[in-house]
Design a protein around this motif. Structure first.
Motif, PDB file in Angstrom:
ATOM      1  N   UNK A  64       0.834  -1.195   0.000  1.00 46.62           N
ATOM      2  CA  UNK A  64       0.000   0.000   0.000  1.00 46.62           C
ATOM      3  C   UNK A  64       0.876   1.255   0.000  1.00 46.62           C
ATOM      4  N   UNK A  65       0.609   2.208  -0.891  1.00 40.12           N
ATOM      5  CA  UNK A  65       1.401   3.439  -0.886  1.00 40.12           C
ATOM      6  C   UNK A  65       1.116   4.265   0.356  1.00 40.12           C
ATOM      7  N   UNK A  66       2.176   4.745   0.983  1.00 43.10           N
ATOM      8  CA  UNK A  66       2.042   5.542   2.212  1.00 43.10           C
ATOM      9  C   UNK A  66       2.906   6.785   2.125  1.00 43.10           C
ATOM     10  N   UNK A  67       2.578   7.748   2.951  1.00 45.89           N
ATOM     11  CA  UNK A  67       3.394   8.946   3.131  1.00 45.89           C
ATOM     12  C   UNK A  67       4.068   8.840   4.489  1.00 45.89           C
ATOM     13  N   UNK A  68       5.393   8.858   4.498  1.00 43.70           N
ATOM     14  CA  UNK A  68       6.152   8.849   5.747  1.00 43.70           C
ATOM     15  C   UNK A  68       6.596  10.281   6.054  1.00 43.70           C
ATOM     16  N   UNK A  69       6.262  10.759   7.229  1.00 42.56           N
ATOM     17  CA  UNK A  69       6.610  12.116   7.644  1.00 42.56           C
ATOM     18  C   UNK A  69       7.590  12.048   8.808  1.00 42.56           C
ATOM     19  N   UNK A  70       8.674  12.774   8.685  1.00 42.51           N
ATOM     20  CA  UNK A  70       9.605  12.963   9.796  1.00 42.51           C
ATOM     21  C   UNK A  70       9.980  14.438   9.829  1.00 42.51           C
ATOM     22  N   UNK A  71       9.564  15.132  10.861  1.00 42.81           N
ATOM     23  CA  UNK A  71      10.006  16.509  11.029  1.00 42.81           C
ATOM     24  C   UNK A  71      10.601  16.675  12.422  1.00 42.81           C
ATOM     25  N   UNK A  72      10.932  17.895  12.813  1.00 39.49           N
ATOM     26  CA  UNK A  72      11.609  18.120  14.090  1.00 39.49           C
ATOM     27  C   UNK A  72      10.701  17.872  15.285  1.00 39.49           C
ATOM     28  N   UNK A  73       9.382  17.731  15.039  1.00 35.77           N
ATOM     29  CA  UNK A  73       8.427  17.620  16.141  1.00 35.77           C
ATOM     30  C   UNK A  73       7.843  16.223  16.299  1.00 35.77           C
ATOM     31  N   UNK A  74       7.724  15.484  15.203  1.00 34.07           N
ATOM     32  CA  UNK A  74       7.040  14.188  15.266  1.00 34.07           C
ATOM     33  C   UNK A  74       7.304  13.390  14.000  1.00 34.07           C
ATOM     34  N   UNK A  75       6.897  12.130  14.044  1.00 33.69           N
ATOM     35  CA  UNK A  75       6.875  11.288  12.856  1.00 33.69           C
ATOM     36  C   UNK A  75       5.463  10.759  12.676  1.00 33.69           C
ATOM     37  N   UNK A  76       5.132  10.411  11.436  1.00 32.84           N
ATOM     38  CA  UNK A  76       3.798   9.891  11.145  1.00 32.84           C
ATOM     39  C   UNK A  76       3.859   9.034   9.897  1.00 32.84           C
ATOM     40  N   UNK A  77       2.907   8.117   9.794  1.00 33.11           N
ATOM     41  CA  UNK A  77       2.752   7.286   8.612  1.00 33.11           C
ATOM     42  C   UNK A  77       1.291   7.342   8.206  1.00 33.11           C
ATOM     43  N   UNK A  78       1.050   7.669   6.936  1.00 33.58           N
ATOM     44  CA  UNK A  78      -0.311   7.877   6.442  1.00 33.58           C
ATOM     45  C   UNK A  78      -0.512   7.021   5.200  1.00 33.58           C
ATOM     46  N   UNK A  79      -1.542   6.200   5.219  1.00 35.84           N
ATOM     47  CA  UNK A  79      -1.860   5.358   4.068  1.00 35.84           C
ATOM     48  C   UNK A  79      -2.756   6.128   3.108  1.00 35.84           C
ATOM     49  N   UNK A  80      -2.364   6.160   1.825  1.00 36.42           N
ATOM     50  CA  UNK A  80      -3.201   6.795   0.807  1.00 36.42           C
ATOM     51  C   UNK A  80      -4.441   5.937   0.553  1.00 36.42           C
TER      52      UNK A  80
END
Length: 280
Positions: free
Chosen positions: A1-17
């Motif tokens: 499944x395509x996902x968006x991985x986010x890593x910034x200075x405050x948090x990380x997240x994984x979001x499924x399209x």
């Protein structure tokens, strides 16, 4: 499944399209993820993944009618949690937050299930906290009504030890007792199969989790209900996409419009459901 991985200075997240579903969110100062995901979760087209924040829309719970073409039962919790969404925006803001915007609109296939024109937009803001805003736009020529929920599976150390504050002195419908009306006097504790739709709510909950030594605040707007769900021992053993001990590791606290609190949206109008999850 395509996902968006986010890593910034405050948090990380994984979001499924697929399903427009947040699967993971963890502030940098936390050792444990906010979100629970079952190791037995389905990640396949036509299936809903057990965990994170599934989107229940345009109805919450079981459908009350059959598909008018196939005469088969319509999918529980609507159809957007088993379809691919489109990515509108993925950007870093000046303050270091990350903003993801996903959307899904009606198609010939969806109109066979639910005969209306719509545009559904999910705005996700990844910062020290997680903010979700679900906007329903009526792009057709006739009004429609929806029920909806952000079906959030919150990760906990031991569900038998947690307390939910903010639902004191509220009435609820108990699904496990045939939707009988009941009254919640004190804080909510989980010690049995729990499936409740609370009404006359405030718009702030606190999930106190002593095992993880944290309190998660859930602030919301646009909702008339809060749903509290945990399948307990019996439920976990009968659900294929849960491990038999998974019930210990999550509680669902869902901001919702359900149980007679339908939202009517006129043509060219919109409605918003919003939730923010933060550590206090």
């Amino acid at each position: 499944m395509p996902c968006i991985q986010v890593n910034n200075a405050k948090a990380s997240a994984l979001i499924s399209i697929y399903a427009g579903q947040v699967l993971s969110f963890k502030p940098v100062n936390q050792t444990e993820d906010f979100m629970f995901i079952s190791e037995n979760a389905y990640f396949a087209e036509g299936k809903a993944a057990k965990g994170g924040v599934p989107i229940c829309w345009p109805w919450f719970g079981a459908a009350t009618e059959l598909d008018h073409i196939t005469q088969e039962k319509k999918p529980d919790h609507g159809f957007v949690r088993t379809r691919f969404w489109s990515v509108v925006t993925a950007e870093m803001l000046d303050n270091g937050d990350t903003k993801i915007v996903l959307e899904i609109s009606d198609t010939e296939e969806t109109r066979k299930i639910w005969p209306y024109s719509f545009n559904l937009i999910l705005e996700i803001l990844i910062s020290d906290s997680l903010t979700l805003q679900l906007t329903t736009r009526n792009t057709g020529k006739q009004p429609f009504s929806i029920t909806e929920a952000l079906h959030t599976y919150l990760n906990v150390g031991d569900v038998t030890q947690v307390e939910v504050l903010g639902l004191e002195n509220t009435e609820y419908l108990d699904k496990n007792s045939g939707f009988a009306k009941a009254y919640q006097a004190g804080v909510v504790k989980i010690f049995e199969p729990t499936d409740r739709i609370h009404s006359a709510i405030t718009h702030q909950l606190i999930l106190a989790d002593p095992d993880f030594n944290r309190k998660i605040k859930i602030s919301s707007s646009g909702n008339q209900n809060v749903v509290v769900w945990n399948p307990w021992i019996e439920g976990a053993t009968t659900v294929q996409d849960l491990d038999k001990d998974d019930y210990k590791r999550f509680i669902c606290l869902e901001v919702a419009n359900a149980a007679g609190h339908d939202v009517e949206i006129k043509p060219n109008c919109e409605s918003r459901l919003k939730a923010n999850y933060s550590v206090i």
